[in-house]
Design a protein around this motif. Sequence first.
Motif, PDB file in Angstrom:
ATOM      1  N   GLN A   6       0.826  -1.196   0.000  1.00 19.15           N
ATOM      2  CA  GLN A   6       0.000   0.000   0.000  1.00 19.15           C
ATOM      3  C   GLN A   6       0.862   1.248   0.000  1.00 19.15           C
ATOM      4  OE1 GLN A   6      -2.408   0.531   3.470  1.00 19.15           O
ATOM      5  NE2 GLN A   6      -2.653   2.666   2.957  1.00 19.15           N
ATOM      6  N   ARG A   7       1.885   1.220   0.866  1.00 17.54           N
ATOM      7  CA  ARG A   7       2.744   2.383   0.955  1.00 17.54           C
ATOM      8  C   ARG A   7       3.457   2.611  -0.373  1.00 17.54           C
ATOM      9  NH1 ARG A   7       6.763   3.635   5.942  1.00 17.54           N
ATOM     10  NH2 ARG A   7       4.806   3.650   7.080  1.00 17.54           N
ATOM     11  N   LEU A   9       2.467   1.755  -3.301  1.00 13.71           N
ATOM     12  CA  LEU A   9       1.504   2.258  -4.277  1.00 13.71           C
ATOM     13  C   LEU A   9       1.345   3.774  -4.127  1.00 13.71           C
ATOM     14  CD1 LEU A   9      -0.383   0.808  -6.377  1.00 13.71           C
ATOM     15  CD2 LEU A   9      -2.227   1.351  -4.764  1.00 13.71           C
ATOM     16  N   ILE A  10       1.185   4.193  -2.868  1.00 13.65           N
ATOM     17  CA  ILE A  10       0.995   5.630  -2.626  1.00 13.65           C
ATOM     18  C   ILE A  10       2.228   6.402  -3.080  1.00 13.65           C
ATOM     19  CG2 ILE A  10       0.757   7.387  -0.845  1.00 13.65           C
ATOM     20  CD1 ILE A  10      -0.969   5.533   0.706  1.00 13.65           C
TER      21      ILE A  10
ATOM     22  N   LEU B 341      -4.503   0.791   7.740  1.00 13.37           N
ATOM     23  CA  LEU B 341      -4.445   0.556   6.296  1.00 13.37           C
ATOM     24  C   LEU B 341      -5.686   1.115   5.644  1.00 13.37           C
ATOM     25  CD1 LEU B 341      -3.293  -3.127   6.410  1.00 13.37           C
ATOM     26  CD2 LEU B 341      -1.928  -1.106   5.891  1.00 13.37           C
ATOM     27  N   PHE B 342      -5.560   1.425   4.360  1.00 19.61           N
ATOM     28  CA  PHE B 342      -6.762   1.863   3.648  1.00 19.61           C
ATOM     29  C   PHE B 342      -6.608   1.552   2.169  1.00 19.61           C
ATOM     30  CE2 PHE B 342      -3.894   5.447   4.188  1.00 19.61           C
ATOM     31  CZ  PHE B 342      -3.744   5.924   2.892  1.00 19.61           C
ATOM     32  N   VAL B 352      -5.323  11.865   0.633  1.00 19.69           N
ATOM     33  CA  VAL B 352      -3.982  11.771   0.039  1.00 19.69           C
ATOM     34  C   VAL B 352      -3.952  12.533  -1.279  1.00 19.69           C
ATOM     35  CG1 VAL B 352      -2.345  10.196  -1.041  1.00 19.69           C
ATOM     36  CG2 VAL B 352      -3.349   9.607   1.149  1.00 19.69           C
ATOM     37  N   LEU B 356      -1.567  15.526  -2.361  1.00 22.67           N
ATOM     38  CA  LEU B 356      -0.716  15.503  -3.550  1.00 22.67           C
ATOM     39  C   LEU B 356      -0.939  16.763  -4.379  1.00 22.67           C
ATOM     40  CD1 LEU B 356      -0.864  11.890  -4.994  1.00 22.67           C
ATOM     41  CD2 LEU B 356       1.147  13.186  -4.310  1.00 22.67           C
TER      42      LEU B 356
END
Lengths: 147, 671
Positions: A6-7, A9-10, B341-342, B352, B356
């Motif tokens: 996940q990290r 991906l971000i 987590l998401f 997010v 950004l």
Amino acid sequence: MRPKRQRLLIVITGLVFIGAAIGFALFALNEELDVFRSPSQVADEGFPEGKRFRVGGLVEDGSVSSAGIVTTFRVTDGANSLTISYNKILPDLFREGQGVIALGTLNAGGTFEAQEVLAKHDENYMPPEVADALKKSGHFKPEGGDS
Amino acid sequence: MAPELGQYALVLAILVATVQAIVPQIGAYRRDAAWMGVAPVAARAQFLLVLFAFGCLMTSFIASDFSVVNVFENSHSLKPLIYKISGVWGNHEGSLLLWILILTLFGAAVAQFGQNLPPTLQARVLSVQAMIGVGFLAFILFTSNPFARLDPAPFEGAGLNPLLQDPALAIHPPFLYLGYVGLSVAFSFAVAALIEGRVDPAWARWVRPWTLAAWCCLTAGIALGSYWAYYELGWGGWWFWDPVENASFMPWLAATALLHSSIVVEKRDALKSWTVLLAILAFSLSLLGTFLVRSGVLNSVHAFASDPARGVFILAFLVFVVGGSLTLYAIRAPSLKGGGLFRPISREGTLVLNNLLLSTACFTVLLGTLYPLFLDAVAEEKVSVGPPYFNAVFVPLMTPLIAALAIGPMLAWKRGDLAGVMGRLKFVAAIAVLVGLGMAWYAWNVMPLAVLGFALVAWLALGVVREWAERVRLFRWDIVDSWRRATGLPRASYGMSMAHLGVALTVFGITASEAWQEEKQVFMRPGDVQTVSDFELTFVGAERLPGPNYSALAGTFAVTRNGQPVTILQPEARTFTNPPMETTEAAIRTTLAGDLYTVVGEGDGQGGYAVRLYYKPMVIWIWLGTLAMMIGGMISLSDRRHRIGAPARKQADTAGRDRDSGALAAAGAGD
């Protein structure tokens, strides 16, 4: 695995995004940048007709004439001068002998058609570009031009 | 006498600040309560000392004591009292003193309201805050002493720049500084958390009110500055992308991103290291702004002094603060454990995206502001970056931001159902498309971007209303139940809706005024008539009038609409003698529907005058929108959860909050 993915991906999305944005911003910066030319540089090297740039110098004594709202004047760096025409109200501190900067384009006749004329708010102020151009042409008189 | 006392107080303040920077830091390391206990006492003492020094400078200004260089250079005995007072910060030295006063005020506030913080965290926060204080106090004492004397004392002062003699500008710097310096608290919390090695939801809850307060003040400061530029500079523009404006806009963008990312830390214990980085960057951008404005690198009305020594000092300080905090970040950030987590499609995901977009926008502003300086230094090429660049990058960045703004608050945390949300937003989307089509028909040939602008405004404004309606279940159950839910919603949720509506209003004002602005620059003689929008303006004439410390050329316009008299507008061109300067006083008729804006310029000596006439539809909505954003921030700040000191009831409160949010989540909302 999941949190790492996940990290990742971000971070990747973020990097791609910021990369694209920077690329676009640099492109726009190149397109929209206005360079500065002194009257001498324009006289020596010329400048593409119709492309926007900035020119600056002192307003030549006795060169200001107006017909209605259109004002025509010459800016000089001591060595060369350039004719500028402007069809709006001039700024408060515009006068002969004052340092000004104009933004606009050259027309076919070699006259600079200004979209914007800037003379700063302070009467002792000289735009740094103008001070520089005067120094290069050897006509800088510090008493009128310290900021 | 007062200047010397003020000077003493500043010297004492720097000593106190040094103690406050060192002792509590060691105390926190050794868990020594007595050493840590120094911090709050020192913070209050430092504030009182700087307040005293500020009072001394103000006394000198009010008494017009021209033996003080600063007073001589920036004041005049005939100036109205309010401008004598605002003259205190209308110059380099005084504005720095105000900067430090606000910094120590925040330090004292952390000491006062942060009594419920864990003692080590509070000690470290105050210590970092004091380090910043030492830097700025050294700067003022060594390079910009506001109390320097003149001998012999002159009889009269040089006066304040007339452009700055204006009520909006008298209060613009204090608000801006409250915003800039307020971000120092978030910075200190971030650095303290890195030293502690712990960032958790409680930390986010403590930081949030300070960030919110700073953000509100920054918003107010920027809006005031922009409104001032609009009516005082006489160009009819309200934002010029001037480097000095950018210097305040960059911290605002970063602070806005920080506000949103700290929500994720608070609610979901995620995005921690990013939030800490943002807090560091936001304050670094404030410092960079101060450097750009104060060092004289940029020439503008704000550049009070161009002294290389000052520039070098601030640059060195900037390198120390940014370099030091980023190094600490690089060492410590990897140890911050990632939390909740998401999925990408979730409330966190949209936040997010928000971050950004905002940070990219911030970066593009930075690029446009610094690139000319960079090119000048490396290639000796003088260039300028104007509005076309910023417009080109801002529209593509703000469009997805606003589009996502309506969706984000409706998505669930962790894992959102985009299809479901779009289903619930289908009426809103349909109306936005209709508005877009209507505008395409009506305004395509005027400004194609206006189509996009209005569609986005409709989408966002209705989206905000839709989200609220959903929370209170309007029209779904009975109205009584909706009312109960509406009054039960947390204030933070109303604050959010208000601020987001503010964004819609501002975009509305910008789009409408840009698309349908009318401008005429013409020569008029008495009796001439010009038509602007549906107003007829008859130029009655112009005359010389004396003012208190200037003489004015006052023009008179009689305004009619369809033959009916509307108003008389009297713009002036003022000539000041102390210091010698000319300013333009536009005459504006402001209504919610639009502003009629008139300026009178030079005469040709034969009764004709150059005049500028504008009609700017809906332009006032730009500032009403920023006002709504600020009020939204204040409503959110008044939320029980955000109240400074609320973490005292952390234990009991957490339970209560869980119950609240549980109930709300059951109601399909959750904040």
